[in-house]
Motif scaffolding. Sequence first.
Motif, PDB file in Angstrom:
ATOM      1  N   GLN A 141       0.841  -1.200   0.000  1.00 47.32           N
ATOM      2  CA  GLN A 141       0.000   0.000   0.000  1.00 47.32           C
ATOM      3  C   GLN A 141       0.872   1.245   0.000  1.00 47.32           C
ATOM      4  O   GLN A 141       1.979   1.247   0.551  1.00 47.32           O
ATOM      5  CB  GLN A 141      -0.939   0.014   1.221  1.00 47.32           C
ATOM      6  N   ARG A 142       0.344   2.303  -0.630  1.00 46.39           N
ATOM      7  CA  ARG A 142       1.022   3.602  -0.646  1.00 46.39           C
ATOM      8  C   ARG A 142      -0.037   4.655  -0.347  1.00 46.39           C
ATOM      9  O   ARG A 142      -1.035   4.770  -1.063  1.00 46.39           O
ATOM     10  CB  ARG A 142       1.689   3.840  -1.993  1.00 46.39           C
ATOM     11  N   ILE A 143       0.195   5.433   0.718  1.00 46.83           N
ATOM     12  CA  ILE A 143      -0.814   6.363   1.213  1.00 46.83           C
ATOM     13  C   ILE A 143      -0.255   7.782   1.201  1.00 46.83           C
ATOM     14  O   ILE A 143       0.883   8.015   1.631  1.00 46.83           O
ATOM     15  CB  ILE A 143      -1.245   5.990   2.652  1.00 46.83           C
ATOM     16  N   ASN A 144      -1.054   8.732   0.718  1.00 51.74           N
ATOM     17  CA  ASN A 144      -0.674  10.141   0.762  1.00 51.74           C
ATOM     18  C   ASN A 144      -0.955  10.690   2.161  1.00 51.74           C
ATOM     19  O   ASN A 144      -2.064  10.529   2.688  1.00 51.74           O
ATOM     20  CB  ASN A 144      -1.460  10.950  -0.268  1.00 51.74           C
ATOM     21  N   LEU A 145       0.044  11.306   2.760  1.00 48.79           N
ATOM     22  CA  LEU A 145      -0.103  11.909   4.088  1.00 48.79           C
ATOM     23  C   LEU A 145       0.160  13.410   4.010  1.00 48.79           C
ATOM     24  O   LEU A 145       0.886  13.875   3.122  1.00 48.79           O
ATOM     25  CB  LEU A 145       0.891  11.275   5.075  1.00 48.79           C
ATOM     26  N   PRO A 146      -0.415  14.164   4.928  1.00 44.83           N
ATOM     27  CA  PRO A 146      -0.071  15.583   4.997  1.00 44.83           C
ATOM     28  C   PRO A 146       1.375  15.770   5.461  1.00 44.83           C
ATOM     29  O   PRO A 146       1.938  14.894   6.122  1.00 44.83           O
ATOM     30  CB  PRO A 146      -1.062  16.135   6.026  1.00 44.83           C
ATOM     31  N   VAL A 147       1.955  16.891   5.102  1.00 43.81           N
ATOM     32  CA  VAL A 147       3.331  17.185   5.532  1.00 43.81           C
ATOM     33  C   VAL A 147       3.261  17.620   6.988  1.00 43.81           C
ATOM     34  O   VAL A 147       3.219  18.807   7.321  1.00 43.81           O
ATOM     35  CB  VAL A 147       3.974  18.263   4.641  1.00 43.81           C
ATOM     36  N   SER A 148       3.228  16.636   7.864  1.00 41.78           N
ATOM     37  CA  SER A 148       3.035  16.893   9.291  1.00 41.78           C
ATOM     38  C   SER A 148       3.642  15.755  10.093  1.00 41.78           C
ATOM     39  O   SER A 148       3.784  14.628   9.602  1.00 41.78           O
ATOM     40  CB  SER A 148       1.540  17.031   9.610  1.00 41.78           C
ATOM     41  N   ALA A 149       3.988  16.065  11.327  1.00 40.32           N
ATOM     42  CA  ALA A 149       4.509  15.049  12.242  1.00 40.32           C
ATOM     43  C   ALA A 149       3.422  14.478  13.137  1.00 40.32           C
ATOM     44  O   ALA A 149       3.716  13.752  14.097  1.00 40.32           O
ATOM     45  CB  ALA A 149       5.629  15.636  13.096  1.00 40.32           C
ATOM     46  N   GLU A 150       2.162  14.780  12.819  1.00 38.25           N
ATOM     47  CA  GLU A 150       1.058  14.242  13.613  1.00 38.25           C
ATOM     48  C   GLU A 150       0.956  12.733  13.421  1.00 38.25           C
ATOM     49  O   GLU A 150       1.120  12.226  12.295  1.00 38.25           O
ATOM     50  CB  GLU A 150      -0.256  14.904  13.199  1.00 38.25           C
ATOM     51  N   PRO A 151       0.712  11.975  14.499  1.00 36.93           N
ATOM     52  CA  PRO A 151       0.587  10.516  14.380  1.00 36.93           C
ATOM     53  C   PRO A 151      -0.524  10.134  13.401  1.00 36.93           C
ATOM     54  O   PRO A 151      -1.550  10.804  13.299  1.00 36.93           O
ATOM     55  CB  PRO A 151       0.261  10.065  15.803  1.00 36.93           C
ATOM     56  N   TYR A 152      -0.287   9.049  12.702  1.00 38.61           N
ATOM     57  CA  TYR A 152      -1.266   8.544  11.722  1.00 38.61           C
ATOM     58  C   TYR A 152      -1.714   7.152  12.148  1.00 38.61           C
ATOM     59  O   TYR A 152      -0.891   6.297  12.490  1.00 38.61           O
ATOM     60  CB  TYR A 152      -0.644   8.499  10.329  1.00 38.61           C
ATOM     61  N   GLN A 153      -3.021   6.921  12.125  1.00 37.26           N
ATOM     62  CA  GLN A 153      -3.579   5.627  12.497  1.00 37.26           C
ATOM     63  C   GLN A 153      -3.808   4.792  11.232  1.00 37.26           C
ATOM     64  O   GLN A 153      -4.728   5.065  10.450  1.00 37.26           O
ATOM     65  CB  GLN A 153      -4.905   5.804  13.251  1.00 37.26           C
ATOM     66  N   TRP A 154      -2.930   3.808  11.036  1.00 41.82           N
ATOM     67  CA  TRP A 154      -3.094   2.912   9.893  1.00 41.82           C
ATOM     68  C   TRP A 154      -4.112   1.842  10.264  1.00 41.82           C
ATOM     69  O   TRP A 154      -3.896   1.044  11.182  1.00 41.82           O
ATOM     70  CB  TRP A 154      -1.757   2.275   9.529  1.00 41.82           C
ATOM     71  N   GLN A 155      -5.216   1.802   9.540  1.00 43.80           N
ATOM     72  CA  GLN A 155      -6.321   0.922   9.888  1.00 43.80           C
ATOM     73  C   GLN A 155      -6.140  -0.509   9.376  1.00 43.80           C
ATOM     74  O   GLN A 155      -6.914  -1.395   9.753  1.00 43.80           O
ATOM     75  CB  GLN A 155      -7.635   1.498   9.320  1.00 43.80           C
ATOM     76  N   GLY A 156      -5.163  -0.736   8.512  1.00 47.04           N
ATOM     77  CA  GLY A 156      -4.976  -2.084   7.976  1.00 47.04           C
ATOM     78  C   GLY A 156      -6.014  -2.443   6.939  1.00 47.04           C
ATOM     79  O   GLY A 156      -6.361  -3.623   6.794  1.00 47.04           O
ATOM     80  N   ILE A 157      -6.508  -1.422   6.203  1.00 45.23           N
ATOM     81  CA  ILE A 157      -7.515  -1.630   5.158  1.00 45.23           C
ATOM     82  C   ILE A 157      -6.881  -1.296   3.811  1.00 45.23           C
ATOM     83  O   ILE A 157      -6.277  -0.224   3.653  1.00 45.23           O
ATOM     84  CB  ILE A 157      -8.756  -0.748   5.382  1.00 45.23           C
ATOM     85  N   ASP A 158      -7.006  -2.191   2.844  1.00 50.30           N
ATOM     86  CA  ASP A 158      -6.417  -1.933   1.538  1.00 50.30           C
ATOM     87  C   ASP A 158      -7.268  -0.955   0.744  1.00 50.30           C
ATOM     88  O   ASP A 158      -8.330  -0.498   1.198  1.00 50.30           O
ATOM     89  CB  ASP A 158      -6.177  -3.238   0.768  1.00 50.30           C
ATOM     90  N   ASP A 159      -6.830  -0.632  -0.466  1.00 51.15           N
ATOM     91  CA  ASP A 159      -7.518   0.381  -1.274  1.00 51.15           C
ATOM     92  C   ASP A 159      -8.892  -0.071  -1.741  1.00 51.15           C
ATOM     93  O   ASP A 159      -9.714   0.759  -2.162  1.00 51.15           O
ATOM     94  CB  ASP A 159      -6.649   0.745  -2.495  1.00 51.15           C
ATOM     95  N   ASP A 160      -9.159  -1.375  -1.669  1.00 49.96           N
ATOM     96  CA  ASP A 160     -10.468  -1.893  -2.052  1.00 49.96           C
ATOM     97  C   ASP A 160     -11.397  -2.075  -0.857  1.00 49.96           C
ATOM     98  O   ASP A 160     -12.532  -2.561  -1.022  1.00 49.96           O
ATOM     99  CB  ASP A 160     -10.315  -3.237  -2.777  1.00 49.96           C
ATOM    100  N   GLY A 161     -10.913  -1.700   0.337  1.00 48.20           N
ATOM    101  CA  GLY A 161     -11.759  -1.783   1.522  1.00 48.20           C
ATOM    102  C   GLY A 161     -11.672  -3.088   2.282  1.00 48.20           C
ATOM    103  O   GLY A 161     -12.441  -3.308   3.216  1.00 48.20           O
ATOM    104  N   TYR A 162     -10.725  -3.945   1.905  1.00 50.58           N
ATOM    105  CA  TYR A 162     -10.573  -5.215   2.598  1.00 50.58           C
ATOM    106  C   TYR A 162      -9.428  -5.126   3.623  1.00 50.58           C
ATOM    107  O   TYR A 162      -8.425  -4.435   3.392  1.00 50.58           O
ATOM    108  CB  TYR A 162     -10.285  -6.349   1.613  1.00 50.58           C
ATOM    109  N   ALA A 163      -9.603  -5.863   4.719  1.00 49.75           N
ATOM    110  CA  ALA A 163      -8.582  -5.844   5.768  1.00 49.75           C
ATOM    111  C   ALA A 163      -7.380  -6.696   5.369  1.00 49.75           C
ATOM    112  O   ALA A 163      -7.531  -7.756   4.747  1.00 49.75           O
ATOM    113  CB  ALA A 163      -9.164  -6.362   7.079  1.00 49.75           C
TER     114      ALA A 163
END
Length: 229
Positions: A141-163
């Motif tokens: 997976q490749r995810i676009n994030l804001p240019v920030s040091a804020e923590p990101y919660q990766w939900q473990g869901i792929d781009d098609d909505g499957y875990a």
Amino acid sequence: MTTSVSGASASQQQTAAAASPEPKKTTGIAADFDTFLKMLTAQARYQDPLEPIDSTEYSAQLAQFSMVEQQVQGNEVLEGIQAQLGLANMAAMSGWVGMETRSAAPAYFDGVKPVTVSPNPAQIADTVHLVVKDDTGKEVQRINLPVSAEPYQWQGIDDDGYAFDPGSYSFTLESQKNGEVVLADTAETYTRVQETQMRGNEVALILEGGSAILASSVTALREPVATPV
């Protein structure tokens, strides 16, 4: 009759010989010192009578060996102290078991609980991508994030909505400027500690999922975050 007595005597002698303790062999620095003394004795015995060795040379050699012996013994004492300190550190860090540590190590995804990722993008970046890889090193997976040091919660869901399947996942943060990657660095994640171990003279933390990190690589520690219902 005589043959029987002789056989019994021989058997008793063999038994006594087997039961008698063997002389202990000298090892370590003591063996080296014995060898050193034998060499000095041989040197004195076979020296040229017309040009005898100066006694000060003997004293200097003995002094040098004594210094080496003290250094070896001192190193052994320091190693023992270091081992004791390591055990004390492990005992102190046993309170970390059940806590979540932040480090640049793969995180375990159990299929339900999100993984907290701590991004640290380059200041000059205008675009940031979070690259997720599975335990085989394959990008999943490749995810676009804001240019920030804020923590990101990766939900473990792929781009098609499957875990994604449960397992260990690593995270790389790509900082880009004008479409070019200026920094690709491993993103730190929070993972629960399951056990502390001694590895050599250092304390290792066994994380959820089985991966191990050194305690010195931990950059943050927190109480476990409750799993959402």
